[in-house]
Enzyme design. Sequence first.
Site, PDB file in Angstrom:
ATOM      1  N   ARG A  12     -41.386 -45.279 -18.615  1.00  0.00           N
ATOM      2  CA  ARG A  12     -42.754 -44.789 -18.762  1.00  0.00           C
ATOM      3  C   ARG A  12     -43.544 -44.184 -17.774  1.00  0.00           C
ATOM      4  NH1 ARG A  12     -43.566 -49.675 -23.123  1.00  0.00           N
ATOM      5  NH2 ARG A  12     -42.288 -48.904 -24.810  1.00  0.00           N
ATOM      6  N   ARG A  32     -30.058 -47.979 -12.086  1.00  0.00           N
ATOM      7  CA  ARG A  32     -28.761 -48.305 -11.377  1.00  0.00           C
ATOM      8  C   ARG A  32     -28.395 -50.023 -11.146  1.00  0.00           C
ATOM      9  NH1 ARG A  32     -24.858 -46.794 -12.739  1.00  0.00           N
ATOM     10  NH2 ARG A  32     -23.709 -48.337 -11.638  1.00  0.00           N
ATOM     11  N   ALA A  33     -29.598 -50.528 -10.666  1.00  0.00           N
ATOM     12  CA  ALA A  33     -29.736 -52.179 -10.467  1.00  0.00           C
ATOM     13  C   ALA A  33     -29.121 -52.833 -12.098  1.00  0.00           C
ATOM     14  CB  ALA A  33     -30.919 -52.496  -9.821  1.00  0.00           C
ATOM     15  N   GLN A  34     -30.015 -52.310 -13.186  1.00  0.00           N
ATOM     16  CA  GLN A  34     -29.702 -52.660 -14.600  1.00  0.00           C
ATOM     17  C   GLN A  34     -28.325 -52.530 -14.712  1.00  0.00           C
ATOM     18  OE1 GLN A  34     -29.480 -50.737 -17.452  1.00  0.00           O
ATOM     19  NE2 GLN A  34     -29.299 -52.324 -18.665  1.00  0.00           N
ATOM     20  N   GLU A  39     -22.765 -54.132 -15.958  1.00  0.00           N
ATOM     21  CA  GLU A  39     -21.334 -53.884 -15.781  1.00  0.00           C
ATOM     22  C   GLU A  39     -20.570 -55.463 -15.364  1.00  0.00           C
ATOM     23  OE1 GLU A  39     -21.368 -51.173 -12.874  1.00  0.00           O
ATOM     24  OE2 GLU A  39     -21.790 -49.460 -14.200  1.00  0.00           O
ATOM     25  N   TYR A  40     -21.402 -56.117 -14.541  1.00  0.00           N
ATOM     26  CA  TYR A  40     -20.668 -57.395 -14.292  1.00  0.00           C
ATOM     27  C   TYR A  40     -20.831 -58.613 -15.114  1.00  0.00           C
ATOM     28  CZ  TYR A  40     -19.340 -55.845  -9.701  1.00  0.00           C
ATOM     29  OH  TYR A  40     -18.758 -55.160  -8.545  1.00  0.00           O
ATOM     30  N   TYR A  74     -30.736 -59.498  -6.275  1.00  0.00           N
ATOM     31  CA  TYR A  74     -30.132 -58.310  -6.205  1.00  0.00           C
ATOM     32  C   TYR A  74     -31.092 -57.326  -6.892  1.00  0.00           C
ATOM     33  CZ  TYR A  74     -26.864 -54.557  -7.494  1.00  0.00           C
ATOM     34  OH  TYR A  74     -26.299 -53.217  -7.717  1.00  0.00           O
ATOM     35  N   GLN A  76     -34.046 -57.051  -7.799  1.00  0.00           N
ATOM     36  CA  GLN A  76     -35.390 -57.192  -6.859  1.00  0.00           C
ATOM     37  C   GLN A  76     -35.106 -56.238  -5.515  1.00  0.00           C
ATOM     38  OE1 GLN A  76     -37.125 -61.301  -6.566  1.00  0.00           O
ATOM     39  NE2 GLN A  76     -38.652 -60.869  -7.806  1.00  0.00           N
ATOM     40  N   GLY A  77     -34.123 -56.769  -4.984  1.00  0.00           N
ATOM     41  CA  GLY A  77     -33.884 -55.865  -3.515  1.00  0.00           C
ATOM     42  C   GLY A  77     -33.560 -54.546  -3.654  1.00  0.00           C
ATOM     43  N   ARG A  85     -29.976 -54.547  -1.561  1.00  0.00           N
ATOM     44  CA  ARG A  85     -29.055 -55.284  -2.514  1.00  0.00           C
ATOM     45  C   ARG A  85     -27.998 -55.957  -1.977  1.00  0.00           C
ATOM     46  NH1 ARG A  85     -26.927 -50.453  -1.394  1.00  0.00           N
ATOM     47  NH2 ARG A  85     -24.773 -50.139  -2.228  1.00  0.00           N
TER      48      ARG A  85
END
Length: 114
Positions: A12, A32-34, A39-40, A74, A76-77, A85
Amino acid sequence: AYFALQVIYARRKYKISPPDTTGHPEFERIFRAQANCSEYFPIFISLLWVAGIFFHQGVAAMCGLLYIYARFKYFQGYTMAAQGRLGPLYASARLLWLLLALAVAGLLAHFLLP
């Protein structure tokens, strides 16, 4: 769920409609962080479950809480800068290895000891 909501808010904010996954660099880092955390997640849940059943529920739960905290740090970084990260990534990887060791130890004890 928190990470997914952050992707929605970023979409948004930067006006990036699904299914696009590129655009503003900050959105791409959040996305990508999400995705990396998602994935893990199956690996984490599987190891947590096996370690909790076959090793010790309390120890597995503590590792699980630490893993979730490391993944939060991770996220947040990574949203601030890609290099942010790395520390939490290594911490969460060590916790996954610990959960794996606990799961294997629990399985070995269950099936090999009388």
